[in-house]
Design a protein around this motif. Structure first.
Motif, PDB file in Angstrom:
ATOM      1  N   SER A  14      -8.122   1.543   7.405  1.00 43.40           N
ATOM      2  CA  SER A  14      -8.052   1.540   9.001  1.00 43.40           C
ATOM      3  C   SER A  14      -7.666  -0.020   9.235  1.00 43.40           C
ATOM      4  N   ILE A  15      -8.211  -0.727   8.593  1.00 44.06           N
ATOM      5  CA  ILE A  15      -7.876  -2.329   8.741  1.00 44.06           C
ATOM      6  C   ILE A  15      -6.477  -2.571   8.577  1.00 44.06           C
ATOM      7  N   SER A  16      -5.819  -1.806   7.288  1.00 39.70           N
ATOM      8  CA  SER A  16      -4.512  -2.328   7.193  1.00 39.70           C
ATOM      9  C   SER A  16      -3.430  -1.553   8.378  1.00 39.70           C
ATOM     10  N   VAL A  17      -3.874  -0.252   8.766  1.00 37.27           N
ATOM     11  CA  VAL A  17      -2.877   0.295   9.428  1.00 37.27           C
ATOM     12  C   VAL A  17      -2.948  -0.269  10.748  1.00 37.27           C
ATOM     13  N   GLY A  18      -4.330  -0.873  11.363  1.00 36.96           N
ATOM     14  CA  GLY A  18      -4.460  -1.579  12.500  1.00 36.96           C
ATOM     15  C   GLY A  18      -3.445  -3.187  12.480  1.00 36.96           C
ATOM     16  N   ILE A  19      -3.443  -3.699  11.230  1.00 38.05           N
ATOM     17  CA  ILE A  19      -2.768  -4.798  11.144  1.00 38.05           C
ATOM     18  C   ILE A  19      -1.391  -4.783  11.213  1.00 38.05           C
ATOM     19  N   LEU A  20      -0.920  -3.514  10.453  1.00 36.41           N
ATOM     20  CA  LEU A  20       0.519  -3.253  10.411  1.00 36.41           C
ATOM     21  C   LEU A  20       0.946  -2.995  11.903  1.00 36.41           C
ATOM     22  N   SER A  21       0.039  -2.262  12.527  1.00 36.03           N
ATOM     23  CA  SER A  21       0.319  -1.570  13.908  1.00 36.03           C
ATOM     24  C   SER A  21       0.654  -2.805  15.131  1.00 36.03           C
ATOM     25  N   VAL A  22      -0.242  -3.915  14.716  1.00 38.75           N
ATOM     26  CA  VAL A  22      -0.104  -5.096  15.601  1.00 38.75           C
ATOM     27  C   VAL A  22       1.176  -5.663  15.276  1.00 38.75           C
ATOM     28  N   LEU A  23       1.487  -6.012  13.941  1.00 37.67           N
ATOM     29  CA  LEU A  23       2.711  -6.793  13.611  1.00 37.67           C
ATOM     30  C   LEU A  23       3.907  -5.968  14.018  1.00 37.67           C
ATOM     31  N   ALA A  24       4.078  -4.564  13.859  1.00 34.38           N
ATOM     32  CA  ALA A  24       4.919  -3.868  14.285  1.00 34.38           C
ATOM     33  C   ALA A  24       5.362  -4.210  15.750  1.00 34.38           C
ATOM     34  N   ILE A  25       4.112  -4.084  16.664  1.00 35.59           N
ATOM     35  CA  ILE A  25       4.390  -4.195  18.074  1.00 35.59           C
ATOM     36  C   ILE A  25       4.776  -5.619  18.340  1.00 35.59           C
ATOM     37  N   THR A  29       8.714  -6.227  20.078  1.00 36.66           N
ATOM     38  CA  THR A  29       8.835  -6.707  21.358  1.00 36.66           C
ATOM     39  C   THR A  29       9.542  -8.168  21.481  1.00 36.66           C
ATOM     40  N   GLU A  30       9.798  -8.667  20.164  1.00 37.98           N
ATOM     41  CA  GLU A  30      10.278  -9.673  19.839  1.00 37.98           C
ATOM     42  C   GLU A  30       9.364 -10.990  20.490  1.00 37.98           C
ATOM     43  N   THR A  31       8.041 -10.834  20.324  1.00 34.22           N
ATOM     44  CA  THR A  31       7.284 -11.880  20.846  1.00 34.22           C
ATOM     45  C   THR A  31       7.157 -12.879  19.578  1.00 34.22           C
ATOM     46  N   VAL A  32       7.068 -12.301  18.086  1.00 34.57           N
ATOM     47  CA  VAL A  32       7.397 -13.155  17.123  1.00 34.57           C
ATOM     48  C   VAL A  32       8.691 -13.129  16.575  1.00 34.57           C
ATOM     49  N   ASP A  33       9.255 -14.323  16.204  1.00 38.06           N
ATOM     50  CA  ASP A  33      10.551 -14.289  15.723  1.00 38.06           C
ATOM     51  C   ASP A  33      10.537 -14.946  14.163  1.00 38.06           C
ATOM     52  N   LEU A  34      11.250 -13.803  13.503  1.00 35.13           N
ATOM     53  CA  LEU A  34      11.183 -14.418  12.008  1.00 35.13           C
ATOM     54  C   LEU A  34      12.594 -14.943  11.611  1.00 35.13           C
ATOM     55  N   LEU A  36      14.153 -15.744   8.599  1.00 39.46           N
ATOM     56  CA  LEU A  36      14.044 -15.526   7.332  1.00 39.46           C
ATOM     57  C   LEU A  36      15.520 -15.659   6.773  1.00 39.46           C
ATOM     58  N   SER A  37      15.293 -16.325   5.332  1.00 36.72           N
ATOM     59  CA  SER A  37      16.460 -16.371   4.703  1.00 36.72           C
ATOM     60  C   SER A  37      16.857 -14.917   3.809  1.00 36.72           C
ATOM     61  N   ARG A  38      17.808 -14.625   3.240  1.00 38.77           N
ATOM     62  CA  ARG A  38      18.144 -13.443   2.512  1.00 38.77           C
ATOM     63  C   ARG A  38      17.001 -13.377   1.617  1.00 38.77           C
ATOM     64  N   GLN A  39      16.819 -14.412   0.657  1.00 34.42           N
ATOM     65  CA  GLN A  39      15.671 -14.261  -0.171  1.00 34.42           C
ATOM     66  C   GLN A  39      14.383 -13.868   0.208  1.00 34.42           C
ATOM     67  N   GLN A  40      13.915 -14.409   1.203  1.00 32.35           N
ATOM     68  CA  GLN A  40      12.581 -14.100   1.970  1.00 32.35           C
ATOM     69  C   GLN A  40      12.532 -12.730   2.459  1.00 32.35           C
ATOM     70  N   GLU A  41      13.606 -12.416   3.248  1.00 33.98           N
ATOM     71  CA  GLU A  41      14.019 -10.865   3.782  1.00 33.98           C
ATOM     72  C   GLU A  41      13.761  -9.957   2.789  1.00 33.98           C
ATOM     73  N   ARG A  42      14.411  -9.821   1.489  1.00 36.46           N
ATOM     74  CA  ARG A  42      14.196  -9.176   0.330  1.00 36.46           C
ATOM     75  C   ARG A  42      12.722  -8.892  -0.007  1.00 36.46           C
ATOM     76  N   GLY A  43      12.155 -10.313  -0.067  1.00 36.16           N
ATOM     77  CA  GLY A  43      10.560 -10.215  -0.774  1.00 36.16           C
ATOM     78  C   GLY A  43       9.895  -9.454   0.371  1.00 36.16           C
ATOM     79  N   LEU A  44      10.198  -9.652   1.694  1.00 33.39           N
ATOM     80  CA  LEU A  44       9.439  -9.033   2.674  1.00 33.39           C
ATOM     81  C   LEU A  44       9.466  -7.661   2.534  1.00 33.39           C
ATOM     82  N   ILE A  45      10.736  -7.022   2.358  1.00 36.51           N
ATOM     83  CA  ILE A  45      11.149  -5.578   2.214  1.00 36.51           C
ATOM     84  C   ILE A  45      10.369  -4.935   1.202  1.00 36.51           C
ATOM     85  N   ILE A  46      10.372  -5.582   0.053  1.00 37.81           N
ATOM     86  CA  ILE A  46       9.466  -5.007  -1.091  1.00 37.81           C
ATOM     87  C   ILE A  46       8.067  -4.859  -0.981  1.00 37.81           C
TER      88      ILE A  46
END
Length: 179
Positions: A14-25, A29-34, A36-46
């Protein structure tokens, strides 16, 4: 133990889904701009793939829990006679035990619990008694009444009846009034 683990997993889920939902929102909505470099983007995707896989496995577990039948709640004692099968629920036996123990004079509040063993039924009685009766004779009477009543009504052997006296209550004393 399994129920505690399932509750803990449900809490983490429940906590994980809640946090991921807030991050996705926030990201959509482009409230948070990331930035990221190519290397950081790849690590985030993994990381997101691993988290998504873990949440998917937890979802499967919770789905299984929601559709399975709770065997503990459906416990019964099965007997076979020449005419067919008989099933007596443990709730029925608990009610019979309650009825027999409540009939004993001096017993106030009664709670019963049943355990099924190879030797027969084990019946645990928790009771509150009044202060006017001898506890040893009272508990012996409860044991005898419960044993005989359950065994006679159900035909199932009772191997053990334990009585736990939880408390003692005093009967109200009536004072006579003299005028």
């Amino acid at each position: 133990m399994a129920k505690i683990l399932d509750r803990l997993l449900l809490f983490v889920y429940s906590i994980s889904v809640g946090i991921l939902s807030v991050l996705a929102i926030l990201l959509l909505t482009e409230t948070v701009d990331l930035n990221l470099s190519r290397q950081q983007e790849r690590g985030l995707i993994i990381s997101l793939i691993i988290i998504s896989a873990a949440l998917f496995l937890l979802s499967i577990r919770f789905f299984y829990i929601s559709i399975r039948r709770d065997r503990h709640a459906l416990t019964s004692i099965d007997q076979r006679t020449e005419y067919g099968d008989i099933q007596i629920s443990t709730d029925t036996i608990e009610n019979l035990s309650y009825k027999a123990a409540s009939r004993v004079r001096g017993i106030r509040e009664v709670k019963t619990r049943i355990r099924i063993t190879d030797a027969g039924l084990e019946i645990m009685i928790r009771a509150v008694v009044d202060g006017d009766s001898s506890i040893p004779s009272l508990t012996e009477e409860v044991q005898k009444q419960v044993h005989d009543h359950v065994q006679e009504i159900t035909g199932i052997p009772v191997s053990y009846v334990s009585v736990y006296i939880a408390n003692l209550v005093q009967s109200p004393v009536m004072k006579s009034r003299v005028e």
